[in-house]
Design an enzyme around this catalytic site. Structure first.
Site, PDB file in Angstrom:
ATOM      1  N   ARG A  21      23.582  33.195  42.318  1.00 29.19           N
ATOM      2  CA  ARG A  21      23.390  31.942  41.504  1.00 29.19           C
ATOM      3  C   ARG A  21      24.344  30.984  42.428  1.00 29.19           C
ATOM      4  O   ARG A  21      25.843  31.080  42.096  1.00 29.19           O
ATOM      5  CB  ARG A  21      23.785  31.769  39.885  1.00 29.19           C
ATOM      6  CG  ARG A  21      23.757  30.480  39.471  1.00 29.19           C
ATOM      7  CD  ARG A  21      22.227  29.975  39.395  1.00 29.19           C
ATOM      8  NE  ARG A  21      21.801  28.812  38.367  1.00 29.19           N
ATOM      9  CZ  ARG A  21      21.756  27.565  38.781  1.00 29.19           C
ATOM     10  NH1 ARG A  21      21.431  27.305  40.218  1.00 29.19           N
ATOM     11  NH2 ARG A  21      21.408  26.686  37.998  1.00 29.19           N
ATOM     12  N   GLY A  22      24.039  29.858  42.995  1.00 29.28           N
ATOM     13  CA  GLY A  22      25.113  29.255  43.738  1.00 29.28           C
ATOM     14  C   GLY A  22      26.141  28.372  43.257  1.00 29.28           C
ATOM     15  O   GLY A  22      27.342  28.478  43.626  1.00 29.28           O
ATOM     16  N   GLU A  23      25.930  27.858  42.069  1.00 27.58           N
ATOM     17  CA  GLU A  23      27.035  27.255  41.333  1.00 27.58           C
ATOM     18  C   GLU A  23      27.974  27.985  40.727  1.00 27.58           C
ATOM     19  O   GLU A  23      29.134  27.690  40.401  1.00 27.58           O
ATOM     20  CB  GLU A  23      26.415  26.361  40.314  1.00 27.58           C
ATOM     21  CG  GLU A  23      25.703  27.035  39.044  1.00 27.58           C
ATOM     22  CD  GLU A  23      25.103  25.847  38.181  1.00 27.58           C
ATOM     23  OE1 GLU A  23      25.492  26.123  36.699  1.00 27.58           O
ATOM     24  OE2 GLU A  23      24.294  25.308  38.269  1.00 27.58           O
ATOM     25  N   ASP A  24      27.813  29.441  40.518  1.00 32.15           N
ATOM     26  CA  ASP A  24      28.747  30.434  39.875  1.00 32.15           C
ATOM     27  C   ASP A  24      29.395  31.053  41.237  1.00 32.15           C
ATOM     28  O   ASP A  24      30.689  31.120  40.888  1.00 32.15           O
ATOM     29  CB  ASP A  24      28.168  31.383  39.062  1.00 32.15           C
ATOM     30  CG  ASP A  24      27.635  30.998  37.729  1.00 32.15           C
ATOM     31  OD1 ASP A  24      27.839  29.962  37.623  1.00 32.15           O
ATOM     32  OD2 ASP A  24      26.661  31.671  37.330  1.00 32.15           O
ATOM     33  N   ARG A  26      28.806  30.719  44.872  1.00 35.96           N
ATOM     34  CA  ARG A  26      28.814  30.429  46.337  1.00 35.96           C
ATOM     35  C   ARG A  26      29.696  30.529  47.123  1.00 35.96           C
ATOM     36  O   ARG A  26      30.164  31.022  48.354  1.00 35.96           O
ATOM     37  CB  ARG A  26      27.944  29.367  46.522  1.00 35.96           C
ATOM     38  CG  ARG A  26      27.395  29.036  48.163  1.00 35.96           C
ATOM     39  CD  ARG A  26      26.752  27.640  48.272  1.00 35.96           C
ATOM     40  NE  ARG A  26      25.731  27.497  47.333  1.00 35.96           N
ATOM     41  CZ  ARG A  26      24.424  28.054  47.659  1.00 35.96           C
ATOM     42  NH1 ARG A  26      24.271  28.840  48.688  1.00 35.96           N
ATOM     43  NH2 ARG A  26      23.374  27.922  46.881  1.00 35.96           N
ATOM     44  N   GLY A  54      12.770  24.514  39.045  1.00 29.64           N
ATOM     45  CA  GLY A  54      11.394  24.445  38.638  1.00 29.64           C
ATOM     46  C   GLY A  54      10.502  24.630  39.956  1.00 29.64           C
ATOM     47  O   GLY A  54       9.345  24.974  39.908  1.00 29.64           O
ATOM     48  N   GLU A  88      13.368  35.730  42.657  1.00 29.65           N
ATOM     49  CA  GLU A  88      14.102  36.486  43.592  1.00 29.65           C
ATOM     50  C   GLU A  88      14.044  38.121  43.234  1.00 29.65           C
ATOM     51  O   GLU A  88      13.785  39.038  43.759  1.00 29.65           O
ATOM     52  CB  GLU A  88      15.273  36.214  44.273  1.00 29.65           C
ATOM     53  CG  GLU A  88      15.252  34.938  45.048  1.00 29.65           C
ATOM     54  CD  GLU A  88      16.709  34.686  45.438  1.00 29.65           C
ATOM     55  OE1 GLU A  88      16.797  33.592  46.023  1.00 29.65           O
ATOM     56  OE2 GLU A  88      17.589  35.358  45.033  1.00 29.65           O
TER      57      GLU A  88
END
Length: 1212
Positions: A21-24, A26, A54, A88
């Site tokens: 999860r990128g915002e967590d 990256r 979405g 994924e």
């Protein structure tokens, strides 16, 4: 999913797919993990495109998942808040079920149970997606449960939450999965697993482009084993692959055949070529688009061009591995990396030997002891360990011992046959050079041996380079020849040849027992085999000289202590029959002959004649009989009264060195010495006058005279010696009223002058060409130092130490090329003018009144060494910051020594009390920082002029606790006088070491010194210097190539292993350019008592760690010892007359007493053989050569920390 299946059945595009999860994560955990994977050359897919909420996962991403061998899922708090991440996950788990993809979950800031049950923060994020995607919810739940049940990592529960350790474990696990050692490979790599992993890393498998990697090392060192093991492991990753074995032997059948083998194997069809040129074209045209793996084993010169001439012969992703014994071949071919196969460590060697020798069914008594002897004999060579281990497998203990006894005389043929291949590939002159080193020069200094090799016409500079590149010899850090034991045995085996028990038929004889036995043979029989012989066992048999006289091929001879033991002085050494027509080098050391031979003797090839410590020699040979003589050395020939006049007419001489010949009163007039390049005359009789020069000496570039009258020299030097480059005049100032002509010295680059306190006016050759100027100990007062020095625009070194001026009467800023300034012991110096911009080294120890050295921030960008011990400059932080902001920071090391505690008080990290500290390393430390900064507080009474050693060790984080005390340093931790030492060690200087490893997480520093107690190191700390620290890193106004080794601060590194290394930073002493403990001191009667203390501390090693009491009283007996040390350090004779008159020194026969102690200092003729004493002459001179035993053997008194000792009592 056919595409998925096909993807997994063949080679993978990616080794790892990262799902996160990128915002967590990256920019934190995932970024560090990705970097660590890339550093290990693991092909990793990391999606950096932010997908709108979405939107469905695209086909490209699904394809990337399918084409990855591993999938690492980083579950974080908001992972389930992304439909992308959840989709994924579903596809990853599908590939796991259908195609065996390896899935590795990481639970980052979440519990596995929260993921499994979708609760907590993770559950809240998941519920948002469920509400928006009800049709996928059940499938997502199913796969979340399945993924969370797979064994993975929870960073918060590993290594106390240190992410770096978690990442290391993940990367190591993936790497091990990509390159597992199967049982067959593992068995062949006993003791070499680390080398296997390193080679895999260097191949950078999966990266773009063609990469050629060379494996270089000693024959039998494991090159082929290593290359084959790697080949077996990685061949499945290439479209086609092949091994071409033993090219050295195979090419005897022709290169065309080898080219055909490569084409047939890689094209999978039988192919032949008609010519080498056609083979080159075919390989390039057929393979330039193919992804291939090729092993070329045991390649020799010229063959590589025909088999793998260029990277563009092969397709993208290809890897070519080349094994060879010749490093030059790899460098010439410009391979991407040369991997040197190091010999096995003791533990690795034991493991390999045991795998071949240990027999469970046949117990050997004392197996451990016996096997240790064999391993020691093999000295880390894998071939020897395998051969001997296999041979001894079924032998009993007696047979083991018998085998070891036999190996001492007869090496194992299978080992020799393998090693001798390297020898066979040498040119004839290189073979002769190698055999000389193997028989005579292992462990000797290169500098000494080169004189012989040059004389023999071996062209040693290039020859030694070739031998090193072929792994036959090594050079140690102190320039001594090294060689593997078995390589040396091979050399001896070659020399002994077909007559192992008949040394008279060997080309070289070096064993004393064999030489002694030959002396009893028939001395009248000519010997046409022996070319070189060396003996130094106090031999005095006439048969020996007679035997030598019959050696018709003798080219060099070294004798030591011939006839010394019987105490008799013979008239001459060689008989009339001595006619060594091929002799090119002769050295005689410590002998008692009055003459070498009677009358005239013709030695037509002799190039070097060295006569050292011939204490009874009265005259030299007639040099007309030595027409090709190039180098003459006469050293410590105490009775030598004359040098044959023919010397002055010798036209081939290039170097003459005469020293410590105390009775020498006359040097021949120089008439025809047109080829003379170097002339050194020192420490002869005080009446000796420099010879008259009657001819131009255009070749003379180096002139060094000391303690003689030089009136004639000074009147003609500018006319006769116009090409002089180096000139040293030491205490040569018994001048009459003469005209001194220096105007003609247009090429002079280095001038050294030391004239003592005499006030004799003397002009200096201050020519524009000067690069180095040494005016130390000239006792210049204010106004006496020549102001013209400020106009020497090319000057690089300026040494003014131990002078009496308070200021400089010229501007330093005009010396734009000045890089080294030495002002040690200028006790009256108050301040320095502005410094030039190129200054790199400033040495101003002992400048008591100096308080500032000017503004360094703006101008001086190349500073790498500043030493201000016992000076009053205390703004250490300003100096340190100036150095760290300069241009030297990127590639050099730096050293600062300054009085006071300003730096440790403000150091980035706290200092620990004692001599050890630790330093945790952050992620990516090797790229974000440029070096280590080490700060040490030391008692200033300690040794100043020699370098301490600093051990840098990798420490596991779990081991850090308890290994070091946590006592923080403070001013209260002992010591009356503080000195702060700061070293900057650049990463550039460490990257080439075996220790360097970007995955290190913690390091420790331990400082120690042979002459310093650990308790005298009061505190130590270390920190990292940021990469962007230096403001001057981009300043290119001065070319860094101008800063040669003389003007950079260097560190020597030893030993070097994966776990630790030891660095020893250079220390510049009082003498110009003096490093690593060399010492030059001034007259002790001009010194304060406190100045003498460090001198005696330095002499601690000389006097076997006993101390001498100090006194400032010139007439005290201990002042005699002080003066002896001064003379020893400055290579000056010691005049006994004064002390004998004062009844402080008494000479009884050949014993010297220092009164009133009654302390016997030495017995001249009973001292160890390595130190040759001199008899007292009518001048009452003692030499430094004599003073070594004085100090080392008997001087034992106490040093009282700079305080005047109480007068000795009779009981003392």
């Amino acid at each position: 999913m056919a595409s998925s299946s096909s993807s997994f059945s063949g080679s993978y595009v990616y080794d790892v797919f990262l799902s996160f999860r990128g915002e967590d994560t990256r920019k934190t955990f995932v970024d560090h993990l990705y970097t660590a994977l890339e550093q290990r050359h693991i092909r990793t897919y990391k999606d950096d495109i932010t997908l709108p909420r979405g939107e469905s996962v695209g086909p490209a991403l699904l394809k990337a998942i399918q084409e990855s061998r591993h999938a690492v899922i980083i579950f974080s708090k908001n992972y389930a808040d992304s439909s992308w991440c959840l989709d994924e996950l579903v596809h990853i788990m599908k590939c796991r079920a259908e195609n065996g993809q390896i899935v590795m979950p990481v639970f980052y800031d979440v519990d596995a149970s929260d993921v499994r049950k979708q609760k907590g923060d993770f559950g809240e994020a998941f519920s948002k997606q469920v509400a928006e995607n009800t049709t996928k919810a059940e499938l997502w739940r199913k796969e979340l449960v399945a993924a969370s049940n797979i064994s993975g990592w929870e960073p918060k529960n590993i290594a106390n939450g240190h992410e770096s350790m978690v990442i290391k474990k993940i990367v190591d696990t993936i790497f091990g999965g990509l390159f597992p050692l199967n049982s067959d490979i593992d068995e062949g790599l006993v003791g070499m697993r680390a080398r296997f992993q390193d080679l895999i890393s260097q191949l950078e498998i999966g990266s773009d482009g063609v990469r050629m990697v060379g494996i270089w090392g000693l024959g039998g060192g494991g090159k082929t084993t290593l290359a084959t093991s790697v080949y077996m492991e990685i061949k499945c990753r290439f479209k086609s692959h092949c091994i071409i074995e033993n090219i050295r032997e195979s090419c005897k059948s022709g290169l065309k055949k080898l080219q055909g083998e490569i084409l047939s194997a890689l094209c999978k069809t039988k192919m032949e070529v008609d010519s080498v040129a056609e083979g080159k074209r075919e390989i390039k045209s057929r393979l330039c688009h193919s992804n291939v793996l090729v092993i070329l084993d045991d390649v020799i010169t010229t063959k590589l061009e025909a088999l793998a001439g260029s990277p563009n012969w092969f397709g993208d992703g290809s890897r070519i591995i080349i094994t060879t014994r010749d490093e030059h071949l790899l460098k010439k071919h410009k391979v991407d990396h040369v991997s040197c196969v190091r010999l096995l460590s003791h533990d690795e060697a034991i493991a390999l030997f045991n795998s071949h020798a240990y027999n469970e069914e046949k117990h050997i008594k004392d197996y451990k002891k016996l096997s240790s002897k064999v391993v020691s004999y093999a000295d880390g060579l894998p071939l020897a360990l395998k051969v001997l281990g296999s041979f001894l497998y079924d032998k009993d203990a007696k047979e083991w011992m018998s085998t070891m006894d036999r190996l001492r005389d007869i090496p194992e043929s299978e080992i020799v046959d393998k090693l001798i291949i390297s020898y066979d590939g040498l040119k004839p002159v290189e073979k002769e050079l190698f055999l000389d080193i193997a028989c005579f020069f292992r462990g000797e200094r290169k500098f000494d041996a080169m004189k012989i090799f040059d004389a023999c016409g071996f062209h040693p500079e290039i020859g030694i380079k070739v031998l090193i590149q072929k792994s036959l010899i090594t050079l140690t850090s102190d320039e001594r020849f090294g060689m593997h034991d078995l390589i040396q045995e091979m050399g001896h085996y070659i020399v002994r040849g077909e007559h192992p028990n008949n040394p008279e038929k060997h080309s070289r004889v070096w064993k004393h027992a064999e030489i002694s036995n030959m002396c009893f043979g028939d001395a009248t029989v000519e010997n046409g085999q022996i070319e070189a012989i060396e003996f130094g066992d106090n031999i005095h048999r006439p048969q020996f000289i007679m035997f030598i006289s019959k050696m018709k091929k003798l080219r060099w001879l070294r004798l030591k202590e011939y006839n010394k033991g019987n105490g008799e002085a013979h008239n001459c050494l060689f008989p009339d029959s001595f006619q060594a027509t091929n002799l090119v080098f002769f050295k005689l050391d410590k002998s008692v002959q009055k003459l070498l031979w009677k009358g005239y003797k013709h030695l037509p090839q002799l190039k070097v004649l060295q006569l050292h410590s011939l204490e009874r020699l009265v005259s030299t040979p007639d040099f007309n009989g030595l027409p090709r003589l190039q180098k003459l050395e006469l050293n410590q020939c105490y009775e030598l009264e004359e040098i044959h006049p023919s010397l002055g007419n010798h036209r081939s001489l290039k170097s003459v060195h005469v020293s410590f010949c105390y009775k020498l009163r006359m040097f021949p007039t120089i008439v025809r010495m047109e080829q003379l390049e170097s002339l050194h005359i020192s420490h002869c009789h005080k009446s000796l006058v420099f010879p008259e020069i009657q001819a131009n000496m255009e070749c003379l570039v180096q002139l060094d005279v000391s303690g003689i009258q030089i009136d004639a020299l000074l009147s003609s030097i500018g006319e006769r010696c116009t090409n002089l480059i180096y000139l040293r005049l030491h205490h040569c100032f018994n001048l009459n009223s003469i005209e001194v002509k220096f105007d003609g010295l247009k090429c002079l680059k280095e001038f050294k002058c030391s004239k003592g306190p005499e006030k004799t006016p003397f002009p200096l050759p201050l020519t524009r060409s000067l690069r180095k100027l040494d005016l130390s100990s000239c006792f210049f007062e204010d106004g006496e130092i020549p102001s013209d020095i400020g106009e020497l625009s090319n000057l690089q070194d300026l040494n003014l130490h131990y002078n009496n001026f308070s200021k400089l009467d010229f501007s330093l800023s005009h010396l734009t090329q000045l890089k080294l300034l030495n002002l040690v012991g200028c006790k009256r110096l108050v301040k320095l003018p502005g410094l030039p911009s190129n200054i790199a080294i400033i040495i101003a120890d002992g400048c008591d009144k100096l308080t500032t050295i000017g503004d360094l921030n703006e101008n001086c960008k190349w500073l790498c060494y500043i030493s201000l011990v016992d000076s009053n400059v205390i703004d250490g932080n300003r100096l340190l910051q100036s150095m760290l902001k300069g241009n030297a920071i990127k590639h050099q090391s730096m050293h600062l020594r300054v009085k006071g505690l300003e730096i440790p008080k403000q150091f980035t990290n706290r200092l620990y009390a004692g001599n050890k500290c630790r330093l945790p390393l952050p992620e990516n430390w090797c790229n974000d920082f440029c070096g280590f900064l080490i700060c040490v507080v030391v008692d200033s009474r300690d040794d100043l002029w020699s370098s301490p050693d600093i051990d840098i060790k990798e420490e596991a984080s779990d081991d850090m606790r308890g290994m070091f005390h946590d006592v923080v340093w403070g001013e209260s931790f002992g010591g009356e006088r503080y000195v702060t030492w700061v070293w900057y060690v650049s990463f550039a200087s460490l990257r080439c070491t075996e220790w360097w490893n970007p995955t290190h997480k913690n390091v420790s520093f331990d400082i120690h010194h042979n002459n310093t107690k650990p308790s005298n190191y009061l505190g130590i700390g270390a920190s990292l210097v940021p990469m962007n620290n230096g403001g001057g890193l981009t300043d290119t106004s001065t070319d860094s190539s101008e800063f040669t080794d003389d003007y950079t601060h260097k560190i020597s590194i030893r030993p070097d292993s994966k776990s630790y290394l030891t660095i020893s930073p250079d220390v510049f002493g009082p003498g110009l350019g003096t490093k690593k403990g060399e010492m030059i001191v001034r007259d002790p009667f001009q010194m304060e008592l406190s100045e003498m203390t460090p001198i005696f501390k330095k002499c601690e090693t000389i006097i076997s760690k006993n101390f001498i009491s100090l006194t400032g009283n010139k007439d005290h007996p201990n002042a005699c010892l002080v003066y002896m040390l001064y003379c020893l350090a400055n290579q000056r004779p010691f005049n006994l007359a004064y002390y004998m008159e004062k009844r402080m020194v008494s000479v009884i026969k050949n014993d010297v007493m220092v009164l009133p102690y009654g302390m016997l200092l030495t017995r001249l003729y009973k001292h160890v053989s390595t130190i040759q004493p001199c008899p007292l002459t009518d001048n009452h001179f003692l030499t430094p050569h004599f003073m070594v035993p004085l100090i080392e053997r008997r001087a034992k008194r106490f040093l009282v920390d700079g305080k005047r000792p109480h007068p000795p009592t009779s009981s003392s």
